[in-house]
Motif scaffolding. Structure first.
Motif, PDB file in Angstrom:
ATOM      1  N   ARG A   1     -11.080   2.950  -7.547  1.00  0.00           N
ATOM      2  CA  ARG A   1     -10.631   3.896  -8.239  1.00  0.00           C
ATOM      3  C   ARG A   1     -10.548   4.951  -7.454  1.00  0.00           C
ATOM      4  NH1 ARG A   1     -13.642   4.481 -13.634  1.00  0.00           N
ATOM      5  NH2 ARG A   1     -12.418   2.324 -14.166  1.00  0.00           N
ATOM      6  N   PRO A   2      -9.216   5.458  -7.201  1.00  0.00           N
ATOM      7  CA  PRO A   2      -8.799   6.856  -6.413  1.00  0.00           C
ATOM      8  C   PRO A   2      -9.489   8.082  -7.108  1.00  0.00           C
ATOM      9  CG  PRO A   2      -6.926   5.161  -6.998  1.00  0.00           C
ATOM     10  CD  PRO A   2      -7.850   4.591  -7.952  1.00  0.00           C
ATOM     11  N   ASP A   3      -9.349   8.134  -8.428  1.00  0.00           N
ATOM     12  CA  ASP A   3      -9.793   9.407  -9.139  1.00  0.00           C
ATOM     13  C   ASP A   3     -11.386   9.274  -9.872  1.00  0.00           C
ATOM     14  OD1 ASP A   3      -8.936   7.681 -11.087  1.00  0.00           O
ATOM     15  OD2 ASP A   3      -8.286   9.172 -12.510  1.00  0.00           O
TER      16      ASP A   3
ATOM     17  N   LEU B   1     -12.422   4.323  -1.014  1.00  0.00           N
ATOM     18  CA  LEU B   1     -12.197   4.464  -2.195  1.00  0.00           C
ATOM     19  C   LEU B   1     -13.591   3.999  -3.199  1.00  0.00           C
ATOM     20  CD1 LEU B   1      -8.595   4.274  -3.048  1.00  0.00           C
ATOM     21  CD2 LEU B   1      -9.791   6.274  -2.538  1.00  0.00           C
TER      22      LEU B   1
ATOM     23  N   TRP C   1      -0.039   7.421  -6.309  1.00  0.00           N
ATOM     24  CA  TRP C   1      -1.417   8.353  -6.604  1.00  0.00           C
ATOM     25  C   TRP C   1      -0.943   9.690  -5.902  1.00  0.00           C
ATOM     26  CZ3 TRP C   1      -5.127   8.995  -9.852  1.00  0.00           C
ATOM     27  CH2 TRP C   1      -5.682   7.778 -10.344  1.00  0.00           C
TER      28      TRP C   1
ATOM     29  N   GLN D   1      -8.138   1.763   1.958  1.00  0.00           N
ATOM     30  CA  GLN D   1      -8.467   2.042   0.416  1.00  0.00           C
ATOM     31  C   GLN D   1      -9.389   1.408  -0.243  1.00  0.00           C
ATOM     32  OE1 GLN D   1      -4.625   0.694  -1.486  1.00  0.00           O
ATOM     33  NE2 GLN D   1      -3.372   2.649  -0.658  1.00  0.00           N
TER      34      GLN D   1
ATOM     35  N   ASP E   1      -6.310   1.945 -11.740  1.00  0.00           N
ATOM     36  CA  ASP E   1      -7.421   1.406 -10.680  1.00  0.00           C
ATOM     37  C   ASP E   1      -6.550   0.320  -9.724  1.00  0.00           C
ATOM     38  OD1 ASP E   1      -9.135   2.742 -11.663  1.00  0.00           O
ATOM     39  OD2 ASP E   1     -10.224   1.106 -12.733  1.00  0.00           O
TER      40      ASP E   1
ATOM     41  N   ILE F   1      -4.323   9.472  -1.370  1.00  0.00           N
ATOM     42  CA  ILE F   1      -5.333   8.252  -0.868  1.00  0.00           C
ATOM     43  C   ILE F   1      -5.247   7.791   0.552  1.00  0.00           C
ATOM     44  CG2 ILE F   1      -5.771   7.753  -3.283  1.00  0.00           C
ATOM     45  CD1 ILE F   1      -4.176   5.207  -2.851  1.00  0.00           C
TER      46      ILE F   1
ATOM     47  N   ARG G   1      -3.111  13.123  -6.265  1.00  0.00           N
ATOM     48  CA  ARG G   1      -4.364  12.336  -5.533  1.00  0.00           C
ATOM     49  C   ARG G   1      -4.018  11.841  -4.291  1.00  0.00           C
ATOM     50  NH1 ARG G   1     -10.016  12.822  -6.345  1.00  0.00           N
ATOM     51  NH2 ARG G   1      -9.782  13.332  -8.444  1.00  0.00           N
TER      52      ARG G   1
ATOM     53  N   SER H   1       0.659  -1.238  -0.083  1.00  0.00           N
ATOM     54  CA  SER H   1       0.019   0.150  -0.131  1.00  0.00           C
ATOM     55  C   SER H   1       0.929   1.348   0.041  1.00  0.00           C
ATOM     56  CB  SER H   1      -0.875   0.039   1.290  1.00  0.00           C
ATOM     57  OG  SER H   1      -0.190  -0.165   2.218  1.00  0.00           O
TER      58      SER H   1
ATOM     59  N   THR I   1       1.113   1.944  -3.692  1.00  0.00           N
ATOM     60  CA  THR I   1      -0.033   2.352  -4.358  1.00  0.00           C
ATOM     61  C   THR I   1      -0.346   3.876  -3.857  1.00  0.00           C
ATOM     62  OG1 THR I   1      -1.486   1.334  -2.970  1.00  0.00           O
ATOM     63  CG2 THR I   1      -0.929   0.194  -4.806  1.00  0.00           C
ATOM     64  N   SER I   2      -0.237   4.133  -2.661  1.00  0.00           N
ATOM     65  CA  SER I   2      -0.554   5.281  -2.293  1.00  0.00           C
ATOM     66  C   SER I   2       0.406   6.359  -2.594  1.00  0.00           C
ATOM     67  CB  SER I   2      -0.619   5.346  -0.586  1.00  0.00           C
ATOM     68  OG  SER I   2       0.748   4.984  -0.059  1.00  0.00           O
TER      69      SER I   2
END
Length: 361
Positions: free
Chosen positions: A358-360, A301, A283, A297, A313, A290, A288, A276, A279-280
């Motif tokens: 999906r973060p965005d 999200l 983004w 997440q 994603d 997260i 963005r 994580s 991934t964090s």
């Protein structure tokens, strides 16, 4: 991209990362393509460990590293909570200092107002009227006294409110301090769990000879390929043709540039990552922010159907949301797998999928 190697320019690293992704995707992405699972066979000089025993070792390692992954999420969550509580305690301490300064000033003003009233209010109003040469002067003085009395009452009321605020701030700070201590204990407990699980896994692996470790690696690859083949053969990607958003492309580019960097629990880069953390930060680089952990997440999200999945994603794995990877297209992911491994490209279906976020969105 490993440690200790010459640092390449960012553009060159991006090209190499892209090449690595393309090569991996070429292998991973053909729906309906069956992967031949190798059958590791002991050589003539092999030890007494059979394939069945090695498979048992593989499953045991999988459980140990899964437990370590769960504990890592606990650690990251506790760390995030302690940082938040610390910041709130600092903010409350600042408000308490400001409140005390305000209270001291109010007391000073109230004291001065009370003294002024005492000096002007020694005689009854009737006496002031009889002794006054001009009744209008008396009325003017009386009005000023009334205004002073009202102002003093206002000061006293504001002092009372400020005192109440200080008491609330102090109680809040005390409660947050207890939460901070609880978070620190949870963090320490999670750290012990992680270290215990990893140590046990490393001890188990250390008992294997070199040839056995190679066969174990083949078993791990075979299990992943088998799962990926079944996932692709299910037709899950049949109608999937979504393009990445602008931010999604930036997140994928960041993740691609981390290929080859070591896994380290609790790490957020730039040299090492946990799942994580990768991934964090990817983004964050895309503009963005997260949640830090895979579980948060998954909770916070927006969830997306696999049929609508697009590059950038995040795919959440395992029933307890203990692992996360970034989808990069064509059935492939980039992720930080576990201790002893590096950030790599893998098949999106090589692990049990819980869902996609999906973060965005």
């Amino acid at each position: 991209m490993g440690r200790g190697k010459r640092t390449l320019p960012v553009g060159r690293r991006s090209v190499l990362a892209a090449v690595a992704v393309v090569c991996a995707v070429t292998v991973l992405a053909a729906p309906g393509t069956a992967f031949a699972a190798p059958d590791p066979s002991p050589s003539a000089s092999a030890a007494t460990v059979s394939n069945e025993e090695l498979e048992a070792v593989r499953q045991k390692l999988e459980k140990l590293y899964h437990a370590a992954s769960v504990a890592t999420d606990e650690y990251n969550a506790a760390e995030e909570a302690t940082e938040k509580q610390s910041a709130q305690i600092v903010a409350l301490a600042k408000r308490i200092v400001e409140g005390k300064e305000k209270l001291a000033e109010l007391k000073k003003r109230a004291g001065a107002a009370a003294a002024a009233q005492y000096r002007s209010g020694g005689l009854p109003d009737e006496a002031h009227l009889m002794l006054s040469d001009d009744p209008r002067d008396f009325l003017d003085d009386a009005g000023r006294v009334l205004q002073g009395q009202r102002a003093t009452k206002g000061l006293l009321a504001e002092m009372a409110r400020t005192q109440q605020d200080l008491e609330l701030y102090a109680k809040d700070a005390s409660a947050r301090w207890h939460k901070l201590e609880a978070g620190r204990k949870a963090k320490a407990a999670a750290q012990k769990k992680i270290e215990k699980q990893i140590a046990e896994a490393e001890k188990l692996e250390s008992r294997l000879e070199k040839e056995e470790k190679e066969r174990l690696a083949q078993l791990e690859e075979a299990a992943a390929r088998k799962a990926q083949t079944a996932w692709l053969d299910s037709g899950v990607l049949k109608d999937l043709d979504s393009k990445a958003s602008k931010q999604g492309r930036k997140a994928v580019e960041y993740a691609s540039e981390q290929l080859g960097k070591p896994y380290e629990w609790g790490a957020e880069g730039p040299e090492t990552y946990d799942c994580s953390g990768l991934t964090s930060q990817a983004w964050v680089s895309a503009g963005r922010g997260i949640p830090r952990t895979s579980q948060e997440q998954w909770r916070q999200l927006k969830r997306i159907d696999i049929a609508d999945m697009r590059p950038g994603d995040l795919i959440i794995y395992n029933a307890d949301a203990s692992h996360v990877a970034m989808y990069i297209g064509d059935g492939a992911i980039i992720h930080a797998p576990r201790p002893g491994r590096t950030v790599t490209v893998a098949g999106a279906g090589s692990m049990p999928i819980l869902g996609v976020v999906r973060p965005d969105a």
